[in-house]
Write an enzyme that holds these catalytic residues in place. Structure first.
Site, PDB file in Angstrom:
ATOM      1  N   GLU A  52       4.401 -12.958 -10.070  1.00  0.00           N
ATOM      2  CA  GLU A  52       5.563 -12.955  -9.175  1.00  0.00           C
ATOM      3  C   GLU A  52       6.864 -12.867  -9.956  1.00  0.00           C
ATOM      4  OE1 GLU A  52       5.427 -12.540  -6.091  1.00  0.00           O
ATOM      5  OE2 GLU A  52       3.477 -13.236  -5.412  1.00  0.00           O
TER       6      GLU A  52
ATOM      7  N   ASP B  94      -5.431  -4.733  -5.491  1.00  0.00           N
ATOM      8  CA  ASP B  94      -4.469  -3.684  -5.141  1.00  0.00           C
ATOM      9  C   ASP B  94      -3.549  -3.101  -6.220  1.00  0.00           C
ATOM     10  OD1 ASP B  94      -3.031  -6.026  -5.231  1.00  0.00           O
ATOM     11  OD2 ASP B  94      -2.532  -6.081  -3.121  1.00  0.00           O
TER      12      ASP B  94
HETATM   13  C1  DMJ Z   1       5.201  -8.092  -2.605  1.00  0.00           C
HETATM   14  O1  DMJ Z   1       5.624  -9.161  -3.355  1.00  0.00           O
HETATM   15  C2  DMJ Z   1       4.577  -7.024  -3.457  1.00  0.00           C
HETATM   16  O2  DMJ Z   1       4.442  -5.851  -2.756  1.00  0.00           O
HETATM   17  C3  DMJ Z   1       3.238  -7.456  -3.962  1.00  0.00           C
HETATM   18  O3  DMJ Z   1       2.606  -6.433  -4.680  1.00  0.00           O
HETATM   19  C4  DMJ Z   1       2.387  -7.846  -2.798  1.00  0.00           C
HETATM   20  N1  DMJ Z   1       2.952  -8.747  -1.901  1.00  0.00           N
HETATM   21  C5  DMJ Z   1       4.328  -8.586  -1.502  1.00  0.00           C
HETATM   22  C6  DMJ Z   1       4.527  -7.819  -0.235  1.00  0.00           C
HETATM   23  O4  DMJ Z   1       3.587  -7.929   0.724  1.00  0.00           O
END
Ligand code: DMJ
Length: 644
Positions: free
Chosen positions: A262, A396
């Site tokens: 994050e 992902d």
């Molecule tokens: C964001 O912080 C980023 O896109 C991350 O890769 C996944 N989650 C959130 C949005 O949903």
């Protein structure tokens, strides 16, 4: 001997029976364990803790080593994991604490061609303040390489970053829609400023700030996440406020426990893109300082970083307690590459690139079940911990960063390219499905068994497959474009089949369900961007007007159901026509959702895809044109920081 003085207790054997002695000893050892355990819960600053639990580093261990850490000290702490493309929001989590080790690394290099451009200046367009061209990075310890020149970097872009006219669309309806999105951004920002300034996120119902525990004591996540969005929208007063806050208040000397992922995608990504767009030196200084604080996370036997890092001087790192057997998460350690390569570019210090290349080296080498990458890997043994594969949560953005690494390298990073297309092939063979109703979706895979579910997070994959269509195996371009369009269509269906026209956190394709959530716990929407992200890419790639229409449907739904008096809020059930709000304006709503909408209603020359790749938090990072930079003399000792 304390027992000698107790009345009725003889000195010889203290008059206790064997069973009594045993119970007493048991009690005593329990007490000692309890006292020792309590040490872990004391703050790091307490002397007693430092004496008993010194955080000394282990000796260096080479990549691929199977050595278990001899000093492993397991302890659990409550953590919250939210908004990770690899995870669920607002879930209470545990992390287990472990000491760290150092490892070897490797240096790589790359060269590319490009076209120089010096007739424009995004910095001049929006940034009246003089830029300070001092190179601060050389002052950092252990850094090699020469100065990064912002002027030279701009010359190596093919097009002006903000387009001819800041991407202003020529038709009036699209322009009106774009203005609406800009108004939404201003509304979200103004309320954050009024009620939550300096905190990480706004709570729009209670009108206060949220700090959370993902950022290790760092503050202002919404500010750092918004810098580039404000800038590209031309909200210059707001951008200047944000910049001033970064200059005067972004304190990186925090001592808390942060999610490496994050902090990287929001803070490192946000500061990097703000620097590249504006040239303001403060962003470079801050991002290099922060980047160095993340390095100890890689001190594991394999060099695969753990998920949680203490940003203080100890640099201790931990695995998430909820991750199987102290493992690291694919979507977390696999989502560092773009930012870390840029940290090397700016600092001239190869160490950042070395760290992420080391991750890639291990992933390349390790055996993959059916060519798939499971979501959990041990940072100690370098082996997969269990066989759950997902292009949604937990997996992902690893796939996203493979293709984007290739694109960001000006298509020279052949290794990333190869890994991406092999992964895609395995995903298509094993995960891509067609529902009875004809919807294409990407299922999850649990040791060979398919779970016919797709998370909202997985909806980014339409855009990803779209941008990767050009460079795949010969003759595959149309196939990939079709697949991208089909997945984006399915994700749109997950929106249009709800009462609010917003999509659920996860939707299923079993038990008669077709792109709808079947579980109560999957019905929420937290202002996520992924579906809109795919609309934006598909618009750029095809110019099919349906993508702009779908984007507009989302704007209307957000306005109707998520806009409240003091900002935007997620909702608890997309199928309920009377909504219940979750009281959270996520920072990614400002950095991603609104930015992608704005780009969707702009001309393609605003942040052209030839020059920019978006990190997973939608922060644009420039394509690195090594040969051009060399020709223009950006560095004296090129080759230390790049890929070959
Ligand atoms: C964001 O912080 C980023 O896109 C991350 O890769 C996944 N989650 C959130 C949005 O949903």
């Amino acid at each position: 001997m304390v027992f000698r003085k107790l009345p009725g207790v003889s000195a010889s054997g203290m008059g206790l029976r064997l069973s009594q002695k045993f119970v007493f000893l048991l009690f005593l050892s329990g007490l000692v364990t309890l006292c020792f355990g309590a040490l872990f819960f004391l703050p790091d600053s307490v002397r007693l803790k430092r004496i008993f639990l010194s955080k000394s580093e282990n000796p260096a261990v080479t990549v691929g080593s199977d050595n278990e850490l001899s000093k492993k000290v397991p302890v659990d702490q409550e953590h919250q994991r939210a908004g990770v493309k690899g995870g669920e929001a607002n879930v209470k989590l545990k992390v287990s604490r472990k000491p760290s080790v150092t490892h070897g690394a490797r240096t790589v290099e790359r060269s590319v061609g490009s076209r120089a451009q010096d007739e424009w200046s995004p910095a001049r367009a929006h940034e009246p303040a003089a830029r300070d061209e001092r190179v601060t990075s050389a002052a950092h310890n252990g850094q090699r390489g020469s100065a990064f020149s912002y002027e030279m970097f701009k010359k190596c872009l093919l097009k002006p970053a903000l387009g001819k006219d800041q991407g202003k669309p020529s038709d009036s309806e699209t322009l009106q829609r774009r203005e609406k999105v800009k108004e939404m951004m201003k509304f979200a920002w103004d309320n954050y400023k009024q009620y939550a300034w300096g905190k990480n996120e706004l709570r729009p119902l209670t009108r206060n700030g949220h700090i959370g525990n993902m950022f290790g004591g760092l503050r202002g996540a919404s500010i750092v996440d918004s810098l580039d969005t404000l800038y590209i929208m031309g909200l210059m007063e707001e951008y200047e406020e944000a910049k001033e806050w970064v200059q005067n208040n972004l304190d990186l000397n925090s001592n808390g426990e942060a999610s490496l992922f994050e902090v990287n995608i929001r803070y490192v990504g946000g500061l990097l893109s703000a620097f590249y767009l504006t040239g303001a030196e403060i962003f470079k200084q801050k991002v290099l300082e922060l980047g160095e604080k993340l390095l100890p996370a890689f001190n594991t036997p394999t060099g695969i970083p753990r998920g949680v890092i203490n940003l203080g001087s100890s640099g201790t790192s931990w695995s998430w307690g909820w991750a199987s057997a102290g493992s690291s998460i694919l979507a977390e350690f696999g989502t560092l590459h773009l930012e870390f390569v840029h940290l090397s570019e700016l600092s001239g210090n190869p160490v950042f690139t070395e760290k992420v290349m080391n991750i890639r080296k291990l992933l390349n080498k390790i055996e993959k079940p059916h060519g798939l990458y499971p979501n959990f890997l041990s940072p100690v043994s370098g082996n997969w911990v269990q066989h759950h594969v997902s292009i949604g949560g937990l997996g992902d953005s690893f796939y996203e960063y493979l293709i984007k690494s290739y694109l960001m390298s000006d298509k020279t990073d052949e290794e990333a390219k190869k890994m991406y297309y092999s992964a895609m092939e395995a995903i298509e063979t094993n995960l891509v499905q067609k529902s009875p109703g004809g919807l294409t979706y990407v299922a999850e895979w649990r040791g060979g068994i398919l779970d016919h579910k797709m998370g909202h997070l997985a909806c980014f994959s339409g855009g990803m497959i779209g941008i990767g269509a050009d460079d795949g195996p010969a003759g595959q371009k149309q196939h990939y474009l079709d697949l991208a369009a089909e997945i984006t269509h399915t994700c749109h269906e997950s929106y249009s089949r709800s009462a609010t026209k917003l999509g659920p956190e996860a939707f299923r394709f079993d038990g008669g369900a077709e792109a709808t959530a079947t579980r109560l716990s999957d019905r929420y929407y937290i202002l996520r961007p992924e579906v809109i992200e795919s609309y934006m890419y598909m618009w750029r790639l095809t110019h099919d007007p349906k993508y702009r229409e779908w984007g507009w449907e989302a704007v209307e739904a957000l306005e109707k159901h998520c806009r409240v008096d003091a900002g935007f809020s997620g909702i608890r059930d997309v199928y309920a026509s009377t909504v219940s709000h979750d009281n959270m304006q996520q920072s990614f709503f400002l950095s991603e959702t609104l930015k992608y909408l704005y780009l969707l209603f702009s001309d393609d020359d605003l942040l052209p895809l030839e020059d920019w790749v978006f990190n997973t938090e939608a922060h644009p990072l420039p394509v690195i044109r090594k040969r051009c930079l060399q020709e223009h003399g950006t560095r004296q000792d090129d080759g230390q920081t790049s890929l070959e």
